[in-house]
Motif scaffolding. Structure first.
Motif, PDB file in Angstrom:
ATOM      1  N   GLY A  95    -107.926  17.763  63.008  1.00 51.45           N
ATOM      2  CA  GLY A  95    -108.817  17.757  61.859  1.00 51.45           C
ATOM      3  C   GLY A  95    -109.485  19.060  61.661  1.00 51.45           C
ATOM      4  O   GLY A  95    -109.834  19.457  60.617  1.00 51.45           O
ATOM      5  N   ASN A 149    -110.503   9.149  55.268  1.00 48.06           N
ATOM      6  CA  ASN A 149    -110.110   9.001  56.616  1.00 48.06           C
ATOM      7  C   ASN A 149    -108.866   7.941  56.929  1.00 48.06           C
ATOM      8  O   ASN A 149    -108.692   7.318  55.949  1.00 48.06           O
ATOM      9  CB  ASN A 149    -111.378   8.718  57.328  1.00 48.06           C
ATOM     10  CG  ASN A 149    -112.381   9.501  57.312  1.00 48.06           C
ATOM     11  OD1 ASN A 149    -112.346  10.872  57.250  1.00 48.06           O
ATOM     12  ND2 ASN A 149    -113.573   8.940  56.822  1.00 48.06           N
ATOM     13  N   GLU A 204    -111.280  12.786  62.234  1.00 53.58           N
ATOM     14  CA  GLU A 204    -112.448  12.965  61.500  1.00 53.58           C
ATOM     15  C   GLU A 204    -113.510  13.720  62.161  1.00 53.58           C
ATOM     16  O   GLU A 204    -114.304  14.682  61.545  1.00 53.58           O
ATOM     17  CB  GLU A 204    -113.016  11.518  61.268  1.00 53.58           C
ATOM     18  CG  GLU A 204    -114.239  11.561  60.293  1.00 53.58           C
ATOM     19  CD  GLU A 204    -115.160  10.331  59.908  1.00 53.58           C
ATOM     20  OE1 GLU A 204    -116.036  10.462  59.125  1.00 53.58           O
ATOM     21  OE2 GLU A 204    -114.450   9.401  60.275  1.00 53.58           O
ATOM     22  N   SER A 235    -117.298   9.151  51.653  1.00 54.08           N
ATOM     23  CA  SER A 235    -116.322   8.888  52.812  1.00 54.08           C
ATOM     24  C   SER A 235    -115.718   7.669  53.069  1.00 54.08           C
ATOM     25  O   SER A 235    -116.579   6.618  53.143  1.00 54.08           O
ATOM     26  CB  SER A 235    -117.088   9.328  54.304  1.00 54.08           C
ATOM     27  OG  SER A 235    -116.236   9.291  55.439  1.00 54.08           O
ATOM     28  N   ASN A 294    -112.850   4.928  54.881  1.00 56.81           N
ATOM     29  CA  ASN A 294    -111.865   4.557  55.851  1.00 56.81           C
ATOM     30  C   ASN A 294    -110.648   3.843  55.040  1.00 56.81           C
ATOM     31  O   ASN A 294    -110.616   3.035  54.034  1.00 56.81           O
ATOM     32  CB  ASN A 294    -112.224   3.518  56.832  1.00 56.81           C
ATOM     33  CG  ASN A 294    -113.285   4.213  57.802  1.00 56.81           C
ATOM     34  OD1 ASN A 294    -113.286   5.297  57.878  1.00 56.81           O
ATOM     35  ND2 ASN A 294    -114.515   3.530  57.853  1.00 56.81           N
ATOM     36  N   ALA A 351    -106.635  12.156  55.394  1.00 54.35           N
ATOM     37  CA  ALA A 351    -106.243  12.426  57.013  1.00 54.35           C
ATOM     38  C   ALA A 351    -104.846  12.350  57.199  1.00 54.35           C
ATOM     39  O   ALA A 351    -104.500  13.104  58.148  1.00 54.35           O
ATOM     40  CB  ALA A 351    -106.912  11.059  57.593  1.00 54.35           C
TER      41      ALA A 351
END
Length: 360
Positions: A144, A168, A180, A196, A198, A229
């Motif tokens: 990260g 992420n 993260e 942000s 997921n 990510a």
């Protein structure tokens, strides 16, 4: 926790190799040919599992134990399937399990079941919960941090208070939060995190949908960088940006050094990826698994210890990742034999490769 640099890996693996080769005839009456390694990988959505990890682990196990058998299962990102696969391998009586867990909480009872049957579990790449015997991965916080540092570099002057979208990983994966946290430690007080998300299953299509929503909500001019990510997520991000005709593209990070991601970097569509030499990870994990299958003690050989939510002081090997940008592809991925220049530089990319210094 401390990672292992590339210079230290050769010595580490040599020690693990020696231990794994020891005790071939004194494993409680069990012959070498009776050893079975259960390998459970999480999905096919991320290319590395089937293209790199599986064949490299199988190859290394055979090198360490010619008569050993590898039994393989892929969970297709479904925790219930992985539980069934573990149950089947436990019932079969495998000597050791290498588990890349889909969902640590959901698989905790299966790890405990293996422990009750005397089957060691090596958590591979992702930290499983329950009484695991060892853990092999890359330092996720450093992954990260590398992404965050590269994103700031790619943003240039806009890194001073610029707007970033974070894409992420899957929250069921312990690595997602690890990455993260590392990225946020770098981006904190430098940029504004506007959105942000997921990304369930680490799936490209989910990342595309999230990025499209961010563009719609924020407008493309406010997005100065995207922290993606991994490379599957980056693919969806870049696709959404191009579909929205965003130009120039903001810098986008990635992870895993997938071939299509490397080609996006050459074209200038993706700024960077994180290279994690899978051979080093697979060799360390295979050596640990074979040693444990033979009943050998590996505690003195590992580089650090980590804590899971259920278990303290898990013996671990944490390897060191490397950031790759267009300028460093040649001296990292090509030099290490991950890809050849011909594999990267298709005819359509020849001019871009020449500009990147990727010449035969």
């Amino acid at each position: 926790m401390r990672g292992v640099g590339l210079r230290g890996v050769a010595g580490l693996l040599a020690v693990l190799l020696a231990v794994s080769l020891a005790g071939c005839t004194d494993s409680g009456g069990e012959g070498e040919g009776e050893l079975t390694i259960g390998l459970l990988l999480p999905s096919r959505a991320v290319p590395r599992w089937e293209k790199s990890d599986k064949p490299l682990i199988e190859k290394r196990v055979k090198e360490l134990c010619a008569d050993c058998t590898v039994v393989y299962a892929n969970a297709e990102n479904d925790a219930a399937s992985q539980r069934q696969q573990m149950t089947s391998m436990i019932t079969r009586g495998v000597s050791v399990l290498m588990l890349d867990v889909v969902d640590p909480k959901a698989l905790r009872s299966s790890v405990r079941a293996a422990h009750r049957e005397g089957i060691p579990v090596v958590a591979y790449d992702r930290l499983a919960e329950g009484p695991i015997s060892g853990f092999v991965s890359f330092d996720g916080a450093q992954v990260g941090r590398l992404q965050g540092q590269a994103l700031l570099e790619g943003m240039g002057a806009r890194a001073d208070g610029g707007g970033v979208v974070m894409m992420n990983g899957d929250p069921s994966s312990p690595n997602a939060a690890w990455y993260e946290d590392g990225a946020r430690s770098v981006l904190h007080d430098e940029v504004r995190i506007l959105k942000s998300y997921n990304t369930l299953g680490w799936r490209t299509e989910n990342a595309h949908d999230h990025m499209s929503a961010a563009i719609s909500d924020l407008g493309p001019s406010r997005i100065d960088g995207v922290l993606a990510a991994n490379d599957s997520i980056a693919a969806g991000v870049v696709s959404a940006l191009k579909s929205a005709r965003v130009s120039p593209l903001p810098p986008v990070t990635g992870q895993d050094a997938d071939l299509d991601a490397v080609q996006r970097i050459v074209k200038g569509e993706q700024y960077m990826t994180v290279y994690k030499p899978f051979r080093l990870e697979t060799e360390a994990a295979a050596a640990m698994a074979v040693a444990l299958a033979r009943g050998n003690d590996i505690d003195a050989l590992v580089t650090t210890k980590v804590d899971s939510p259920t278990t303290e002081d898990v013996p671990a090997i944490l390897l060191t990742p490397t950031a790759v940008t267009r300028e460093t592809i040649g001296r990292t991925l090509v030099r290490d034999g991950v890809y050849t220049i011909d594999q990267i530089c298709t005819p359509k990319l020849r001019a871009a490769c020449d500009r990147a210094g990727l010449t035969r």
